[in-house]
Enzyme design. Structure first.
Site, PDB file in Angstrom:
ATOM      1  N   GLN A 136      31.496   0.172  74.973  1.00 11.66           N
ATOM      2  CA  GLN A 136      31.855   1.685  74.710  1.00 11.66           C
ATOM      3  C   GLN A 136      30.334   2.289  74.419  1.00 11.66           C
ATOM      4  O   GLN A 136      30.238   2.208  72.924  1.00 11.66           O
ATOM      5  CB  GLN A 136      33.032   1.613  73.891  1.00 11.66           C
ATOM      6  CG  GLN A 136      33.381   3.178  73.865  1.00 11.66           C
ATOM      7  CD  GLN A 136      34.646   3.232  73.107  1.00 11.66           C
ATOM      8  OE1 GLN A 136      34.843   2.578  71.843  1.00 11.66           O
ATOM      9  NE2 GLN A 136      35.840   3.906  73.272  1.00 11.66           N
ATOM     10  N   GLY A 137      29.941   3.367  75.006  1.00 11.55           N
ATOM     11  CA  GLY A 137      29.103   4.161  74.557  1.00 11.55           C
ATOM     12  C   GLY A 137      29.720   5.601  74.312  1.00 11.55           C
ATOM     13  O   GLY A 137      29.504   6.524  75.088  1.00 11.55           O
ATOM     14  N   TYR A 138      30.234   5.821  72.937  1.00 16.91           N
ATOM     15  CA  TYR A 138      30.696   6.865  72.765  1.00 16.91           C
ATOM     16  C   TYR A 138      29.870   7.443  71.522  1.00 16.91           C
ATOM     17  O   TYR A 138      29.361   8.853  71.648  1.00 16.91           O
ATOM     18  CB  TYR A 138      32.096   6.691  72.504  1.00 16.91           C
ATOM     19  CG  TYR A 138      33.037   6.879  73.379  1.00 16.91           C
ATOM     20  CD1 TYR A 138      32.828   6.595  74.655  1.00 16.91           C
ATOM     21  CD2 TYR A 138      34.412   7.485  73.112  1.00 16.91           C
ATOM     22  CE1 TYR A 138      33.818   6.501  75.645  1.00 16.91           C
ATOM     23  CE2 TYR A 138      35.329   7.679  74.095  1.00 16.91           C
ATOM     24  CZ  TYR A 138      34.911   7.291  75.393  1.00 16.91           C
ATOM     25  OH  TYR A 138      36.067   7.317  76.298  1.00 16.91           O
ATOM     26  N   SER A 139      30.149   6.869  70.404  1.00 16.04           N
ATOM     27  CA  SER A 139      29.442   7.426  69.106  1.00 16.04           C
ATOM     28  C   SER A 139      27.973   7.587  69.234  1.00 16.04           C
ATOM     29  O   SER A 139      27.089   7.049  69.845  1.00 16.04           O
ATOM     30  CB  SER A 139      29.784   6.707  67.782  1.00 16.04           C
ATOM     31  OG  SER A 139      31.196   6.542  67.930  1.00 16.04           O
ATOM     32  N   SER A 171      30.119  -1.537  70.084  1.00 15.78           N
ATOM     33  CA  SER A 171      30.761  -2.794  69.962  1.00 15.78           C
ATOM     34  C   SER A 171      30.464  -3.854  71.001  1.00 15.78           C
ATOM     35  O   SER A 171      30.643  -3.456  72.182  1.00 15.78           O
ATOM     36  CB  SER A 171      32.489  -2.944  69.818  1.00 15.78           C
ATOM     37  OG  SER A 171      32.852  -1.622  68.877  1.00 15.78           O
ATOM     38  N   GLU A 253      42.592   2.885  73.611  1.00 15.38           N
ATOM     39  CA  GLU A 253      41.890   2.310  72.504  1.00 15.38           C
ATOM     40  C   GLU A 253      42.676   2.195  71.117  1.00 15.38           C
ATOM     41  O   GLU A 253      43.001   1.365  70.677  1.00 15.38           O
ATOM     42  CB  GLU A 253      40.725   2.732  72.117  1.00 15.38           C
ATOM     43  CG  GLU A 253      39.939   2.189  71.011  1.00 15.38           C
ATOM     44  CD  GLU A 253      38.405   2.880  70.712  1.00 15.38           C
ATOM     45  OE1 GLU A 253      38.361   3.902  71.254  1.00 15.38           O
ATOM     46  OE2 GLU A 253      37.892   2.239  69.802  1.00 15.38           O
ATOM     47  N   SER A 384      38.781   8.484  63.218  1.00 16.46           N
ATOM     48  CA  SER A 384      38.948   8.241  61.893  1.00 16.46           C
ATOM     49  C   SER A 384      40.606   8.430  61.557  1.00 16.46           C
ATOM     50  O   SER A 384      41.340   9.240  62.400  1.00 16.46           O
ATOM     51  CB  SER A 384      38.157   8.885  60.933  1.00 16.46           C
ATOM     52  OG  SER A 384      38.400  10.178  61.003  1.00 16.46           O
ATOM     53  N   GLU A 386      41.446  10.620  59.455  1.00 14.57           N
ATOM     54  CA  GLU A 386      41.406  12.106  59.294  1.00 14.57           C
ATOM     55  C   GLU A 386      41.584  12.891  60.468  1.00 14.57           C
ATOM     56  O   GLU A 386      42.141  13.644  60.744  1.00 14.57           O
ATOM     57  CB  GLU A 386      40.318  12.772  58.400  1.00 14.57           C
ATOM     58  CG  GLU A 386      40.142  12.131  56.989  1.00 14.57           C
ATOM     59  CD  GLU A 386      39.995  10.475  56.809  1.00 14.57           C
ATOM     60  OE1 GLU A 386      39.592   9.980  57.613  1.00 14.57           O
ATOM     61  OE2 GLU A 386      40.221  10.173  55.562  1.00 14.57           O
TER      62      GLU A 386
END
Lengths: 403, 356
Positions: A136-139, A171, A253, A384, A386
């Site tokens: 996964q190429g997200y963050s 990951s 996810e 997260s 939050e």
């Protein structure tokens, strides 16, 4: 008295159950009984022996690892009832589903929803056969909770995009064949300037560096893209649709992080049973330390109602179709409870529960220490706690924007 | 919400409709103002019986509708939302005791009367201020029951008591040898200490050694349905209030501190609903009842406690006033939390059931 329709369904389910049993008797080797699914895990390289390979091919060949996915793309084309029969019969003989990973849990369902016909035919069948590992190429370094702030940029070069930038917390990036990524195609609009693309991890210009975590393991990577060419046909949906598609994938996810068997498996043995091995018990078998006993009971009660909630979410989404709106609650609650459990396990074991390495510690003790540390990530990744709270407040409770 | 059958959805909608129209919180205010010790509107209770709610777990052969516990929970939850004061839950609990332990003759005699609303019944177990079924002194000799029961729910309206004695459960009718002392609790519903002085008693011979425990578990899962309705109502009212109230030129619902608190409470409420429904379903299936009922009551106690407190806090000063309903829920909440096992009692029971 069952109706005619009900009894027909019953008969066809019985026939299918027999078919699954015969399949298992023919294909599932005893030596794999009770073992896990390395291919699907995030925390190990692909290291398949010939027996495991044969089992994967047997299940993948029928599409039974992804039983409800359409048959034309390599899925099983089965009903939810039949999928449950597979799950049940596999569990009964200690057989694992060899088809898993992010392709199954997140990317596949999303591509089935948003991909075009050619993309589905190219990418879904290898997922169903367990041949391709997706990451996964997200963050990005400056796009964590504020994910839409991502800066990795794709320039339109006619027949392809040229990508430059950096992803992080990828990951299993070091073991992945392909990456589904959200990248920027337009700097003028924060959300509508994002597109969803598929990138080959062995394309020139892709570099992966594992990150060592506080747990001592390296399941996450930094991924660098330097002038990486991505063919135009690897754009999923339209340019600018990436945020919508990317968020949909996150719903899958979250459901998997919290409700999936992974977490349930992690919780393992009853804390009370473990405590009886490490702490004094009275004549009645009860823990002498009543304060600790109360803490354990409190946690286990809440954990039980979490499992019931996870089950309810599954039943609700089956009845309604689509992901249940309580998936955000599951992620938030499940990850917190798992962390609380790890902390309580340390209190139960004392110093024996804080071992880093050494033969004086049992494997379970050492694994739980690493799990305690790695588990701190669970309330950060996948949105997260939050961010989950923002989502619940705005989307579920209809509270207004705070910004 | 559990996945319901069409019948169950109709039942729930009917209960919701009735509670909203016929029994809003203003009806509870009227009951309170009337100051009668039985603390419920007899006409309203007759209507409930008429709709089949009192006989909801009673077999059709005995005049009930035989919908089961999950269905009972759906109705009770809706009534809990509007704080409907009635002996419905108490009578269903008593009916469950007769169903489990009664002889054919006892069932045939009492269940139709309970289902029709003619007879109100209640369970009397504890002899002190805490749930403690292991500390029962009440005894029976020659068919005469003697002992003291404390804080019995709906005692004033009841004419039949299911009483726990040392050697089992007994049916005692109101009459000679039964005297009530009213105990006014914060919820302003009917509670009384009962002195039994050689009252005529008839034993529930069936149900085995676990009868009292089994009945208490049924009392738990029925009570938590009321608690669920209350928690949902306080949550919904509080959320509405946050969306209307303006301070600092801003609607309160836009403050992130409050959004996250509501998200926490929503997660808690979701957990509570799962546990409550699972408790009711466990009784219907007959599998894992003790454990499921313990989890359900423990979660209901934890979550209603938190939501009833936050309901006051988030309403601010107005939440402290008698004019506003939210305080009623707080006062009823603590009474139900103490009923059939406090949080600490239930955690101890869970640990015992789990073998540690």
């Amino acid at each position: 008295m069952p109706t005619q329709l009900e009894s027909d369904v019953q008969t066809s389910e019985d026939a299918f159950r027999t078919e699954v049993r015969q399949f298992l008797a023919t294909n599932f080797p005893d030596e794999l009984k009770g073992t896990g699914n390395m291919m699907a895990g995030l925390d190990g390289p692909t290291d398949e022996n010939p027996v495991q390979k044969k089992w994967r091919e047997a299940v993948g060949g029928r599409g039974w690892g992804t039983p409800t996915w359409p048959k034309e793309y390599g899925g099983g084309g089965l009903t939810k009832g039949q999928a449950r029969i597979i799950e049940h019969e596999f569990a009964k003989v200690g057989a694992y589903n060899p088809i898993g990973g992010m392709g199954v849990m997140m990317f596949g369902p999303t591509l089935l929803e948003y991909g075009d016909e050619r993309q589905k035919l190219e990418h879904i069948p290898p997922i169903c056969r367990g041949e391709i590992r997706w990451c996964q190429g997200y963050s990005e370094p400056n796009a964590g909770s504020d994910l839409a702030n991502l800066q990795t940029f794709a320039v339109d070069k006619g027949d392809h995009y040229l990508i430059n930038g950096q992803k992080t917390w990828t990951s299993g990036g070091q073991w992945a064949d392909k990456c589904f990524a959200i990248v920027r195609t337009d700097r003028s609009d924060k959300h509508k300037g994002i597109s969803f693309m598929l990138i080959d991890m062995d394309a020139p210009g892709v570099e992966v560096r594992p990150i060592t975590m506080i747990s001592g393991t390296s399941p996450f990577c930094e991924t660098f893209f330097t002038d990486v060419k991505v063919p135009k046909e690897n754009l999923v949906g339209k340019e600018g649709q990436g945020w919508t598609i990317g968020k949909r994938l996150l719903q899958h996810e979250r459901t998997n992080i919290s409700g999936g068997g992974r977490l349930a498996g992690m919780m393992g043995q009853s804390l009370g049973d473990i405590a009886k091995k490490y702490c004094e018990t009275g004549g009645d078998g009860a823990l002498v330390n009543k304060v600790l006993r109360d803490k354990i009971a409190d946690l286990e009660i809440r954990w039980n109602s979490f499992l019931l909630t996870a089950r309810r979410a599954v039943e609700e989404s089956k009845a309604q179709g689509g992901v249940s709106e309580i998936s955000s609650v599951l992620k938030k609650v499940g990850t917190k409870l798992a962390q609380d459990r790890s902390e309580l396990l340390i209190e139960i074991r004392g110093f024996q529960g804080l071992g880093w390495e050494g033969d004086e510690f049992g494997n379970d003790e050492l694994e739980d220490v690493r799990g305690w540390l790695f588990g701190k990530a669970a309330t950060i990744y996948g949105g997260s706690t939050e961010v989950q709270n923002n989502i619940i407040a705005k989307r579920v409770l209809g509270m207004l924007d705070h910004q | 919400m559990a996945v319901l059958s069409e019948e169950q959805e109709m039942l729930r909608n009917m209960a919701r409709d009735w509670a909203t129209k016929e029994s809003p919180v203003s009806e509870f205010r009227k009951v309170r103002a009337a100051g009668q010790p039985q603390a419920y509107n007899a006409d309203a209770y007759a209507a409930m019986a008429e709709m089949g709610w009192v006989g909801i777990i009673i077999p059709e052969a005995h005049g009930g509708s035989d919908f089961g516990f999950l269905s009972a929970g759906l109705v009770i939850e809706e009534l809990g939302k509007t704080l409907t004061a009635s002996p419905l839950v108490a009578t269903i609990i008593a009916a469950s005791a007769i169903l489990l332990g009664g002889s054919d003759a006892q069932k045939a005699k009492w269940l139709p009367r309970l289902a029709s609303g003619e007879t109100v019944a209640t369970l009397a177990v504890d002899e002190g201020a805490h749930c403690d079924p292991s500390a029962i002194e009440t005894s029976v000799s020659g068919g005469k029951l003697t002992g003291k029961k404390a804080f019995v729910h709906e005692a004033h309206g009841a004419s039949l008591f299911v009483v726990a004695a040392k050697d089992g459960l007994y049916l005692v009718e109101k009459g000679d040898g039964v005297s009530l002392t009213t105990r006014k609790l914060t919820d302003q519903r009917s509670h009384a200490d009962i002195q039994f002085a050689g009252a005529a008693a008839e034993k529930l011979e069936g149900g085995g050694d676990s009868l009292l425990g089994d009945v208490l578990d049924r009392a738990r899962v029925l009570s938590v349905a009321e608690m669920l309705g209350m928690a949902q109502a306080v949550f919904d009212t509080t959320l509405d209030y946050l969306k209307q109230r303006v301070q600092f030129n801003q609607v309160l619902a836009t403050f992130q501190a409050l959004q996250h608190r509501m998200a926490d409470l929503f997660a808690d409420l979701t957990q509570m609903r799962s546990a409550v429904e699972a408790g009711l379903q466990a009784v219907d299936s007959g599998f894992g009842v003790a454990r499921a009922a313990t989890i359900a009551k423990a979660e209901a106690n934890r979550v209603l406690h938190a939501i009833s407190n936050q309901g006051i806090q988030l309403h601010g000063g107005i939440g402290m006033t008698d004019e506003f309903n939210v305080g009623f829920y707080l006062k009823r909440a603590r009474v139900l939390e103490a009923s059939w096992g406090s949080s600490s009692y239930l955690r101890d029971r869970f640990a015992r059931l789990s073998g540690y």
